[in-house]
Write an enzyme that holds these catalytic residues in place. Structure first.
Site, PDB file in Angstrom:
ATOM      1  N   ALA A  10       0.687  -1.191  -0.114  1.00  0.00           N
ATOM      2  CA  ALA A  10      -0.073   0.050  -0.012  1.00  0.00           C
ATOM      3  C   ALA A  10       0.895   1.199   0.018  1.00  0.00           C
ATOM      4  O   ALA A  10       0.183   2.413  -0.278  1.00  0.00           O
ATOM      5  CB  ALA A  10      -1.088   0.030   1.319  1.00  0.00           C
ATOM      6  N   ARG A  15      10.638   7.367  -2.365  1.00  0.00           N
ATOM      7  CA  ARG A  15      12.023   7.645  -2.843  1.00  0.00           C
ATOM      8  C   ARG A  15      11.980   7.282  -4.513  1.00  0.00           C
ATOM      9  O   ARG A  15      13.104   7.573  -5.092  1.00  0.00           O
ATOM     10  CB  ARG A  15      12.849   6.934  -2.132  1.00  0.00           C
ATOM     11  CG  ARG A  15      13.298   7.948  -0.754  1.00  0.00           C
ATOM     12  CD  ARG A  15      13.737   7.032   0.187  1.00  0.00           C
ATOM     13  NE  ARG A  15      14.990   6.281  -0.229  1.00  0.00           N
ATOM     14  CZ  ARG A  15      15.553   5.226   0.360  1.00  0.00           C
ATOM     15  NH1 ARG A  15      15.052   4.557   1.648  1.00  0.00           N
ATOM     16  NH2 ARG A  15      16.516   4.496  -0.085  1.00  0.00           N
ATOM     17  N   ALA A 378      15.935  -5.764 -55.165  1.00  0.00           N
ATOM     18  CA  ALA A 378      15.971  -4.721 -54.196  1.00  0.00           C
ATOM     19  C   ALA A 378      15.074  -3.521 -54.466  1.00  0.00           C
ATOM     20  O   ALA A 378      14.722  -3.177 -55.489  1.00  0.00           O
ATOM     21  CB  ALA A 378      17.631  -4.394 -54.319  1.00  0.00           C
TER      22      ALA A 378
HETATM   23  C1  UD1 Z   1      10.701  -2.564   5.804  1.00  0.00           C
HETATM   24  C2  UD1 Z   1      10.925  -3.408   7.311  1.00  0.00           C
HETATM   25  C3  UD1 Z   1      12.547  -3.552   7.355  1.00  0.00           C
HETATM   26  C4  UD1 Z   1      12.857  -4.239   6.250  1.00  0.00           C
HETATM   27  C5  UD1 Z   1      12.627  -3.895   4.930  1.00  0.00           C
HETATM   28  C6  UD1 Z   1      12.786  -4.909   4.028  1.00  0.00           C
HETATM   29  C7  UD1 Z   1       9.388  -2.134   9.075  1.00  0.00           C
HETATM   30  C8  UD1 Z   1       9.081  -1.147   9.651  1.00  0.00           C
HETATM   31  N1  UD1 Z   1      10.617  -2.309   8.426  1.00  0.00           N
HETATM   32  O1  UD1 Z   1      11.178  -1.520   5.553  1.00  0.00           O
HETATM   33  O2  UD1 Z   1      12.913  -3.745   8.671  1.00  0.00           O
HETATM   34  O3  UD1 Z   1      14.136  -4.539   6.471  1.00  0.00           O
HETATM   35  O4  UD1 Z   1      10.940  -3.619   4.885  1.00  0.00           O
HETATM   36  O5  UD1 Z   1      12.689  -4.614   2.716  1.00  0.00           O
HETATM   37  O6  UD1 Z   1       8.411  -2.972   8.600  1.00  0.00           O
HETATM   38  N2  UD1 Z   1       3.665  -0.878   3.403  1.00  0.00           N
HETATM   39  C9  UD1 Z   1       2.033  -0.610   3.245  1.00  0.00           C
HETATM   40  N3  UD1 Z   1       1.801   0.130   4.229  1.00  0.00           N
HETATM   41  C10 UD1 Z   1       2.217   1.157   4.757  1.00  0.00           C
HETATM   42  C11 UD1 Z   1       3.703   1.014   4.604  1.00  0.00           C
HETATM   43  C12 UD1 Z   1       4.335   0.202   3.944  1.00  0.00           C
HETATM   44  O7  UD1 Z   1       1.525  -1.571   2.674  1.00  0.00           O
HETATM   45  O8  UD1 Z   1       1.613   1.950   5.624  1.00  0.00           O
HETATM   46  C13 UD1 Z   1       4.143  -1.701   2.230  1.00  0.00           C
HETATM   47  C14 UD1 Z   1       4.869  -0.980   1.134  1.00  0.00           C
HETATM   48  O9  UD1 Z   1       4.138  -0.776   0.025  1.00  0.00           O
HETATM   49  C15 UD1 Z   1       6.138  -1.928   0.855  1.00  0.00           C
HETATM   50  C16 UD1 Z   1       6.214  -2.926   2.297  1.00  0.00           C
HETATM   51  O10 UD1 Z   1       4.992  -2.419   2.931  1.00  0.00           O
HETATM   52  O11 UD1 Z   1       5.800  -2.869  -0.009  1.00  0.00           O
HETATM   53  C17 UD1 Z   1       7.461  -2.247   3.069  1.00  0.00           C
HETATM   54  O12 UD1 Z   1       7.205  -0.931   3.233  1.00  0.00           O
HETATM   55  P1  UD1 Z   1       8.658   0.114   3.316  1.00  0.00           P
HETATM   56  O13 UD1 Z   1       7.845   1.448   3.518  1.00  0.00           O
HETATM   57  O14 UD1 Z   1       9.167  -0.192   2.096  1.00  0.00           O
HETATM   58  O15 UD1 Z   1       9.514  -0.581   4.357  1.00  0.00           O
HETATM   59  P2  UD1 Z   1      11.008  -0.136   4.590  1.00  0.00           P
HETATM   60  O16 UD1 Z   1      11.422   0.939   5.044  1.00  0.00           O
HETATM   61  O17 UD1 Z   1      11.628  -0.866   3.113  1.00  0.00           O
END
Ligand code: UD1
Ligand code: CA
Length: 460
Positions: A10, A15, A378
């Site tokens: 979600a 970034r 050709a």
């Molecule tokens: C997260 C982990 C981190 C891990 C990494 C692996 C947490 C807090 N951290 O960090 O420890 O090393 O993944 O890739 O979990 N998402 C939602 N809803 C939200 C927020 C995120 O669905 O409210 C989904 C994002 O779309 C994504 C996934 O969860 O697909 C991971 O979220 P992201 O914000 O990328 O977490 P990272 O900072 O990468």
């Protein structure tokens, strides 16, 4: 036991700096979320839930997956909040395999391992040792090897950041109990989010044991947060594919300069030269040679085909032993019969060439049927478009089309017929006939030297 997969997808993916939802950005020719879904499917779960929020409608439409239950997370308050959204979809007890929509290199075998480890414990999670752990969460173990806690990079001290053991973001957790830990989360951290990782730390503190499963291929843990990660993961998916092809007998001269989308099939003893780029539903036979810069999409090549350098093939069928290029362009609907040759700067569209047809140089064949063994000189052009409609050209078997013939469609050239070089053919040509359409040549004796004298009267 019930086992469901929950894919967290979600987030906005700030970034990436994109209008497009992050999980739709492509790697290996597919949206990154597609790969995660495939892994979940291969893990044979009872249900697959995908949590969507940012660009939810676009994500649902792009994935078009009838086997998925879509769960909406209206506000993206963090991974812990995202997982909490699936609670109302679940009944009874079982395991949830939690995957991240932005970690597409995950293998089905890893999910099987996590399921097994969780069966023997309270839960499990995948970890990896990465030389450049970057912004991934750092994992700390207890003396017995189970999880102690996960510290997000943005909350970590300099000491904690020294750890190279990272959280891959893939877990197997027991429901309904995990939802109790999720419901107690707070946003007291650097990102002001409800971290799924904190719920696991809390579970560990409450005496639950989470097995840490180390990934055999640490690369599986690479998550995509920005465009550089995306390119890295794309390259890895291609490398996996090239490795599979090499093991199946395909020669890849320079793997780092070769792109083969994972959907492409290639037979043994085929050789791919540098800068070959193969896409979509392409199938290539055995004993083919694809030279430098061949770009091919959604096409089927039989055995023994040679594609000379810098040729573009899109949506076509190439029969056994054909030669194409260099610099040929085959557009959708092109069918080449066995042993035919399409050469330099030849463009073919929606046309069927019979076996042994030769069209060697500078030709356009559009909406045409060319019989067996015909020779296209050709510079021949099928004038298939009158500005309003497209029309067909039919060339019979063994016909000989002289160089620079304009075939004004609709028109038919019969079997074995010949057209004189430079003719504009507007009427059907009977079988075996010669069609010539051009003015008679006139030679003016001495003309050139007279002109010279006129220009320079004193000159010789
Ligand atoms: C997260 C982990 C981190 C891990 C990494 C692996 C947490 C807090 N951290 O960090 O420890 O090393 O993944 O890739 O979990 N998402 C939602 N809803 C939200 C927020 C995120 O669905 O409210 C989904 C994002 O779309 C994504 C996934 O969860 O697909 C991971 O979220 P992201 O914000 O990328 O977490 P990272 O900072 O990468
Ligand atoms: Ca991420």
């Amino acid at each position: 036991m019930t086992r469901v997969a929950a894919i967290l997808a979600a987030g906005k993916g700030t970034r990436m700096r994109s209008e497009e939802p992050k999980v739709l950005h492509p790697v290996g020719g597919r949206p990154m979320l597609w790969w995660v879904l495939e892994a979940a499917r291969a893990a044979k779960c009872d249900r697959i839930l995908v949590v969507v929020g940012h660009g939810a409608d676009r994500v649902r439409a792009a994935l078009d997956a009838p086997d998925v239950t879509w769960v909406e997370q209206r506000e993206q308050l963090g991974t812990g909040h995202a997982l909490a959204q699936v609670e109302h979809e679940l009944e009874g007890e079982g395991q949830i395999l939690v995957l991240s929509g932005d970690v597409p290199l995950v293998r089905a075998s890893t999910l099987a391992e996590l399921g097994e480890a969780a069966g023997a414990d309270w839960g499990s999670m995948a970890i990896a040792d990465l030389p450049e752990p970057g912004t991934l969460g750092r994992v700390f173990a207890r003396a017995d090897g189970s999880l102690d806690r996960i510290v997000e990079a943005s909350d970590a001290t300099a000491d904690q950041l020294e750890t190279h053991t990272v959280n891959a973001g893939i877990y197997c957790l027991p429901f309904p109990e995990v939802f109790e830990f999720l419901s107690r989360l707070s946003t007291e951290n650097a990102q002001g989010e409800l971290y799924l990782t904190d719920a696991l730390g809390a579970a560990a503190a409450a005496g639950r044991s989470l097995a840490l499963v180390e990934l055999a291929d640490p690369g599986e843990a690479i998550g995509i947060n920005d465009r550089a990660d995306q390119a890295r993961v794309h390259r890895r998916l291609l490398d996996r594919k090239i490795g599979d092809l090499q093991r199946a007998g395909v020669s890849v001269v320079d793997p780092a300069r070769t792109q083969v989308e994972p959907s492409v099939e290639i037979g043994a003893d085929t050789t791919l030269h540098p800068d070959v780029d193969l896409n979509g539903a392409t199938r290539i036979g055995s004993n083919c040679t694809l030279r430098q810069g061949a770009w091919i999409r959604d096409s089927v090549l039989a055995d023994g085909v040679t594609i000379e350098p810098y040729s573009v093939l899109d949506g076509c069928q190439v029969g056994p032993g054909c030669t194409v290029g260099p610099f040929a362009r085959l557009r959708p609907g092109t069918v080449l019969g066995e042993g035919s040759k399409v050469g330099n700067f030849v463009e073919v569209k929606k046309s069927t060439l019979g076996p042994g047809v030769k069209a060697g140089h500078l030709t356009y064949l559009g909406d045409a049927t060319v019989g067996e063994g015909a020779n296209i000189g050709a510079g021949t052009i099928t004038c298939n478009y009158d500005g309003v409609d497209k029309h067909r050209t039919e060339i019979g078997a063994r016909a000989f089309i002289g160089s620079d013939t304009m075939l004004v469609a609709p028109v038919k050239v019969g079997e074995g017929a010949v057209t004189g070089a430079g003719s504009t053919v507007t009427q059907d040509v009977p079988s075996g006939a010669l069609a010539v359409e051009r003015s008679r040549q006139r030679n003016v004796e001495g003309w050139a030297s007279r002109r010279k004298r006129k220009k320079d009267p004193k000159g010789g």
